[in-house]
Design an enzyme around this catalytic site. Structure first.
Site, PDB file in Angstrom:
ATOM      1  N   CYS A 168       0.667  -1.080   0.004  1.00 20.82           N
ATOM      2  CA  CYS A 168      -0.006   0.047   0.132  1.00 20.82           C
ATOM      3  C   CYS A 168       0.741   1.222  -0.242  1.00 20.82           C
ATOM      4  CB  CYS A 168      -0.800  -0.016   1.160  1.00 20.82           C
ATOM      5  SG  CYS A 168      -1.581  -1.596   1.471  1.00 20.82           S
ATOM      6  N   HIS A 226      -9.116   3.862  -0.845  1.00 22.29           N
ATOM      7  CA  HIS A 226      -7.862   3.434  -0.760  1.00 22.29           C
ATOM      8  C   HIS A 226      -7.560   2.382  -1.852  1.00 22.29           C
ATOM      9  CE1 HIS A 226      -4.028   2.025   0.506  1.00 22.29           C
ATOM     10  NE2 HIS A 226      -4.311   1.247   1.308  1.00 22.29           N
TER      11      HIS A 226
END
Ligand SMILES: [Zn+2]
Lengths: 128, 388
Positions: free
Chosen positions: B84, B334
């Site tokens: 991420c 996200h």
């Protein structure tokens, strides 16, 4: 992945747990790791030796997982925990206890069990 | 050495875009960023591009050149992968390339397509940021890993699920005016505490959604900006990156994120600022507890004190140091490989006054972006400042 392919020392380590002969790798400064390791990432020591895993460990943290990956679909809900065994910690599934009753500090033994969904082997902790 | 200026930045709407490919999402963000920058695309010399699960979600590797092509560039293009934190790491590469004089104009961005494979497959794809042998095979999921960290934090320092709920409430409120955000819906503390559990003690509202989206920014040198009369008042003045053991079981602490400590320390030193100089930050709140780790690692709070910051109103938009004015990953969404550059864009817009929440930080001069990968085995921190 073929039927017979092994994940090297990981499978050998699982075998050792299964036959109650579990071990971890320790460097000369006492840092503990699970195989495969060629070097201690903490102190760069490459002199790692196999040491018997303590018979019982203590749950350091745990979670009851209700939204699993597809590989654990039929296992859910299940408890995954990290348990401390001396200088090494291991992640595993907590079995033989109601998820509600699992607590930090619980003493557990280590074993190898099967994942309900896939039948593959997994590290399992049971209360001692 | 010149601190890179942000000449243009763009993000797509974050959310569900089932009909759009990763390349189309990135093309939208990249072309808009280039257009905004006022820079001739022929002057671009490199692309650094963040993406995490392209092989699993779109059966597409080798995305660097694909994405350069998508925005009409014929430049060396490199995909950067750090779970991420992929885009934050791409930013760091772009900053280094400009600083070391290799290029005057660099495009940095990221994209992720996640909703097309469904929740179960996305959960599976996210899980591979953890250690396959020792974590994934023991049932670890991405929320499960943060749940282990959250419980450890509660055990060590105190705090409750209700404290975490205040973080969710705050970030949802911040996102209400952000048209790029995936979720624009106010929630209450009760909504968050009563939501279904996904991995105890974390519930549905402790978790960021699964998101499709892209972000891009155009970085250039101070001299290029001056020469071409560009409007680029914000510079990246500090960059830092830290690492940690991949598996949680191998770390001395489950309730701290030393990779972020190291990244923050390096970025602050690089910029010549300290935590007290920072006006606001965009931090990696993939789960509510992750925001607590972030603000403690960034030095805004002592260990164990970050948990109460949202409840006390210190990190809300009318607080002393607002955190995640965009809505954070929690409400903004996200798309993992795009997040780090979306944070960069948000900080730049808050500093130059063009963000819809800029009124919360009207005289700010220093903003920080904190982007974490996996269970914080990778972290980048970037300091951005308004220049004369
Ligand atoms: Zn060692």
């Amino acid at each position: 992945m073929t039927e017979s392919a092994q994940d090297g020392e990981y499978d050998a380590w699982l075998d050792s747990i299964e036959s109650d002969d579990g071990y971890y790798l320790e460097c000369s400064n006492g840092h503990g790791w699970l195989p495969p390791r060629r070097v201690c990432p903490r102190c760069h020591d490459q002199d790692l030796s196999e040491v018997g895993l303590p018979e019982s460990g203590e749950i350091a943290s745990h979670t009851t997982i209700t939204v699993p990956t597809p590989q654990f679909e039929d296992d859910a809900p299940y408890v995954t925990a990290i348990a401390d065994f001396g200088p090494v910690s291991v992640t595993g599934l907590v079995r033989d206890v109601d998820p509600e009753d699992v607590a930090t500090g619980d003493v557990v033994g280590i074993d190898v069990g099967e994942r309900v969904t896939t039948g593959e082997r997994a590290v399992v902790f049971r209360p001692r | 050495m010149s601190d890179p200026r942000i000449a243009g930045a763009s993000v797509t709407h974050f959310g569900k875009h089932p009909e759009r490919t990763g390349r189309d999402l990135f093309a939208e963000a990249g072309l808009e960023a280039l257009s905004q920058s006022g820079i001739d695309p022929d002057d671009a010399e490199a692309l650094y591009y963040g993406n995490f699960m392209g092989e699993l979600a779109e059966h597409q590797g080798h995305q660097g050149p694909l994405m350069a092509e998508a925005i009409g560039l014929d430049v060396p293009a490199t995909r950067v992968e750090a779970a991420c934190a992929s885009a934050g790491t791409a930013v760091r590469e772009a900053v280094k390339t400009i600083r070391n004089g290799e290029a005057e104009v660099v495009v940095v961005g990221g994209a992720e397509r996640m909703t097309n494979i469904g929740t179960a497959a996305a959960t599976d794809a996210l899980a591979i940021a953890a250690d396959d042998l020792y974590e994934v095979r023991a049932g670890m999921t991405f929320p499960g890993a943060y749940a282990l960290m959250a419980r450890s934090y509660f055990d060590q320092y105190g705090g409750s699920h209700e404290d975490l709920a205040h973080i969710a409430v705050k970030n949802h409120e911040h996102a209400l005016v952000n048209e790029h955000a995936q979720i624009q819906k106010e929630i209450t503390v009760e909504d968050a505490t009563e939501a279904p559990t996904i991995a105890s003690p974390l519930g549905l509202y402790d978790s960021c959604p699964i998101t499709d989206g892209a972000a891009a920014a155009v970085l250039t040198t101070e001299s290029y900006a001056e020469e071409h009369d560009l409007d680029a008042p914000v510079a990246i003045t500090g960059t830092g990156q830290g690492g940690d053991n991949l598996a949680l079981q191998d770390r001395p602490h489950l309730a701290q994120t030393p990779a972020a400590d190291k990244a923050a320390e390096e970025a602050y030193e690089d910029a010549g600022v300290g935590p007290d100089d920072v006006d606001f930050a965009e931090v990696h709140d993939c789960f509510t507890i992750a925001e607590v780790f972030a603000i403690e690692s960034l030095g805004f709070y002592e260990r164990g004190e970050g948990i109460a910051a949202a409840r006390n109103g210190e990190t809300t938009r009318d607080g002393d140091r607002p955190i995640n004015l965009s809505g954070g990953l929690k409400a903004k969404g996200h798309p993992v490989g795009a997040t780090g550059v979306a944070q960069l864009a948000t900080v730049a817009w808050l500093l130059d006054g063009s963000h819809p929440r800029a009124d919360a930080v009207p005289d700010s001069t220093v903003g920080v972006a904190h982007n974490a990968g996996g269970t914080v085995a990778s972290t980048t921190v970037h300091v951005m400042e308004v220049q004369e």
